[in-house]
Scaffold this active site. Structure first.
Site, short mmCIF file in Angstrom:
data_model
loop_
_atom_site.label_atom_id
_atom_site.label_comp_id
_atom_site.label_asym_id
_atom_site.label_seq_id
_atom_site.Cartn_x
_atom_site.Cartn_y
_atom_site.Cartn_z
N HIS A 185 0.77 -1.19 -0.05
CA HIS A 185 -0.11 0.03 -0.12
C HIS A 185 0.90 1.25 0.00
O HIS A 185 1.76 1.19 0.27
CB HIS A 185 -0.85 -0.02 1.13
CG HIS A 185 -2.07 -0.76 1.20
ND1 HIS A 185 -1.99 -2.33 1.57
CD2 HIS A 185 -3.35 -0.74 0.81
CE1 HIS A 185 -3.28 -2.81 1.22
NE2 HIS A 185 -4.03 -1.83 0.78
N LYS B 179 -0.74 4.97 4.48
CA LYS B 179 -1.41 4.13 5.23
C LYS B 179 -1.10 4.10 6.83
O LYS B 179 0.08 3.70 7.11
CB LYS B 179 -1.56 2.64 4.65
CG LYS B 179 -2.61 2.00 4.99
CD LYS B 179 -2.82 0.68 4.42
CE LYS B 179 -3.89 -0.30 4.91
NZ LYS B 179 -5.03 0.26 5.30
N1 LIG Z 1 -12.68 -1.01 3.22
C1 LIG Z 1 -12.12 -0.52 2.03
O1 LIG Z 1 -12.55 -0.87 1.06
C2 LIG Z 1 -10.84 0.59 2.17
C3 LIG Z 1 -10.68 0.99 3.30
N2 LIG Z 1 -9.81 2.24 3.21
C4 LIG Z 1 -9.84 2.40 4.80
O2 LIG Z 1 -10.42 3.70 4.89
C5 LIG Z 1 -9.67 4.56 5.71
C6 LIG Z 1 -9.60 6.00 5.17
O3 LIG Z 1 -8.77 5.79 3.99
P1 LIG Z 1 -8.13 7.18 3.31
O4 LIG Z 1 -9.15 7.58 2.73
O5 LIG Z 1 -7.37 6.75 2.22
O6 LIG Z 1 -7.65 8.18 4.27
P2 LIG Z 1 -7.00 9.56 4.33
O7 LIG Z 1 -6.08 9.75 5.27
O8 LIG Z 1 -6.93 9.86 2.82
O9 LIG Z 1 -8.41 10.28 4.90
C7 LIG Z 1 -8.64 10.02 6.34
C8 LIG Z 1 -9.89 11.05 6.51
O10 LIG Z 1 -10.67 11.23 7.84
C9 LIG Z 1 -10.41 12.56 8.45
N3 LIG Z 1 -10.76 12.39 9.87
C10 LIG Z 1 -9.49 12.46 10.80
N4 LIG Z 1 -10.30 12.64 12.05
C11 LIG Z 1 -11.66 12.11 11.84
C12 LIG Z 1 -12.75 12.00 12.67
N5 LIG Z 1 -12.71 12.08 14.11
N6 LIG Z 1 -13.91 11.88 12.06
C13 LIG Z 1 -14.07 11.87 10.89
N7 LIG Z 1 -13.02 11.90 9.86
C14 LIG Z 1 -11.74 12.17 10.44
C15 LIG Z 1 -9.12 13.01 8.09
O11 LIG Z 1 -9.34 14.42 8.08
P3 LIG Z 1 -8.00 15.41 8.28
O12 LIG Z 1 -7.11 15.03 6.91
O13 LIG Z 1 -8.52 16.73 8.52
O14 LIG Z 1 -7.30 14.73 9.35
C16 LIG Z 1 -9.33 12.80 6.45
O15 LIG Z 1 -10.11 13.50 5.84
C17 LIG Z 1 -8.51 3.95 6.06
O16 LIG Z 1 -8.61 3.25 7.24
C18 LIG Z 1 -8.47 2.91 4.91
O17 LIG Z 1 -7.69 1.59 5.42
C19 LIG Z 1 -9.20 2.67 2.28
C20 LIG Z 1 -9.78 2.13 1.03
C21 LIG Z 1 -10.56 1.29 0.77
O1 LIG Z 2 -5.61 2.16 3.28
C1 LIG Z 2 -6.00 1.81 1.92
O2 LIG Z 2 -5.53 2.74 1.12
C2 LIG Z 2 -6.63 0.46 1.82
N1 LIG Z 2 -7.27 -0.07 2.98
C3 LIG Z 2 -7.86 -1.15 2.87
C4 LIG Z 2 -7.12 -2.33 3.69
O3 LIG Z 2 -6.59 -1.76 4.97
O4 LIG Z 2 -7.44 -3.37 3.53
C5 LIG Z 2 -8.41 -1.71 1.57
C6 LIG Z 2 -7.61 -1.41 0.38
O5 LIG Z 2 -6.63 -2.21 0.38
C7 LIG Z 2 -6.75 0.16 0.69
#
Ligand SMILES: NC(=O)C1=CN([C@@H]2O[C@H](COP(=O)(O)OP(=O)(O)OC[C@H]3O[C@@H](n4cnc5c(N)ncnc54)[C@H](OP(=O)(O)O)[C@@H]3O)[C@@H](O)[C@H]2O)C=CC1
Ligand SMILES: O=C(O)C1=N[C@H](C(=O)O)C[C@H](O)C1
Length: 234
Positions: free
Chosen positions: A131, A135
């Protein structure tokens, strides 16, 4: 459908585009403490935030009777508690470590391969996930799901990051530039190797799956998985 985005980072922004393309409206974006937020206009909340916020975000949705889709990983030690709260509060909740349709097909393949390989003890199994460097959690939620599926279908009893004992599956977590997410399960013997790999080319698949799940859960109560969502599509 009126959607709240809990988390507006890489995933929140990708989900926003896809949701609007599918005719939905984003009525709220939350990027900090959810405590004082009014969710009364929201049909479904989609949480892609940070591990430290996911549980609080989800349970705030339960309290306000807003169905919630959660893709945030790295908070699973509180998953069982969230499930219990969802049931007692008669709310609606769906968590998936990976929302992409391709990965959910890959989960089925992983289960089948684990069953096939179980009798052949000469093969050593390992999981690798790659990744992007931003992450926060390791191993990925998807790698944990893959390991849990192998454990349910083989003599392995646990997984470990990096160094694993005989009865454990090693998971290697690599962080490389902008990689959206690549997962490989390998079975290796002295004679040969068998590997299956899923490679995400962008975040679009994760986001589309999350929006499909949100459309699906809208008027439901209970605790659900992507299996139930996808069984309605095939
Ligand atoms: N299940 C799936 O299919 C997938 C899961 N993921 C997971 O999703 C999550 C997010 O990924 P990603 O978008 O890449 O991460 P980012 O770091 O790009 O985004 C995280 C967001 O969460 C915000 N945040 C921080 N604190 C809070 C809070 N208390 N409440 C709400 N939002 C908050 C951040 O704000 P700020 O920047 O202002 O701190 C930012 O906007 C990760 O855990 C990742 O592993 C990702 C891709 C696919
Ligand atoms: O953090 C990410 O970007 C992703 N997180 C998910 C995971 O932890 O499996 C899903 C995806 O692989 C992307």
């Amino acid at each position: 459908m009126k959607i709240a985005l809990l988390g507006y980072g890489k995933m929140g922004k990708t989900i926003e585009k896809i949701a609007i393309d599918r005719g939905h409206e984003i009525v709220l974006k939350v990027t900090d403490d959810i405590e004082s937020k009014d969710l009364s206009q929201v049909d479904v909340a989609i949480d892609f935030s940070v591990p430290s916020a996911a549980f609080k975000n989800i349970t705030a949705c339960f309290k306000q009777q807003v169905p919630v889709i959660c893709g945030t990983t790295g908070w699973l030690e509180q998953y069982d508690e969230a499930v219990e709260l969802c049931k007692t509060q008669k709310a609606a909740f769906l968590y998936a470590s990976n929302f992409s349709i391709g990965v959910n097909l890959f989960f089925d393949l992983n289960q089948k391969l684990a069953k096939l390989m179980a009798p052949f003890k000469d093969y050593e199994i390992e999981i690798e996930e790659v990744h992007h460097t931003q992450k926060l959690d390791a191993p990925s939620g998807t790698a944990i799901t893959l390991a849990q599926q192998v454990i349910a279908n083989s003599s392995k009893e646990n997984w470990k990051l990096d160094t694993a004992a005989e009865n454990e599956i090693p998971i290697y977590a690599k962080r490389v530039d902008d990689v959206p997410g690549t997962h490989t399960i390998s079975y290796k013997s002295e004679i040969d190797s068998i590997e299956i790999t899923h490679t995400a080319h962008s975040r679009a698949g994760f986001a589309l799956g999350a929006v499909i799940a949100a459309e699906w859960i809208k008027d439901k109560k209970g605790v659900f998985s992507m299996k139930e969502v996808l069984s309605g599509l095939s």
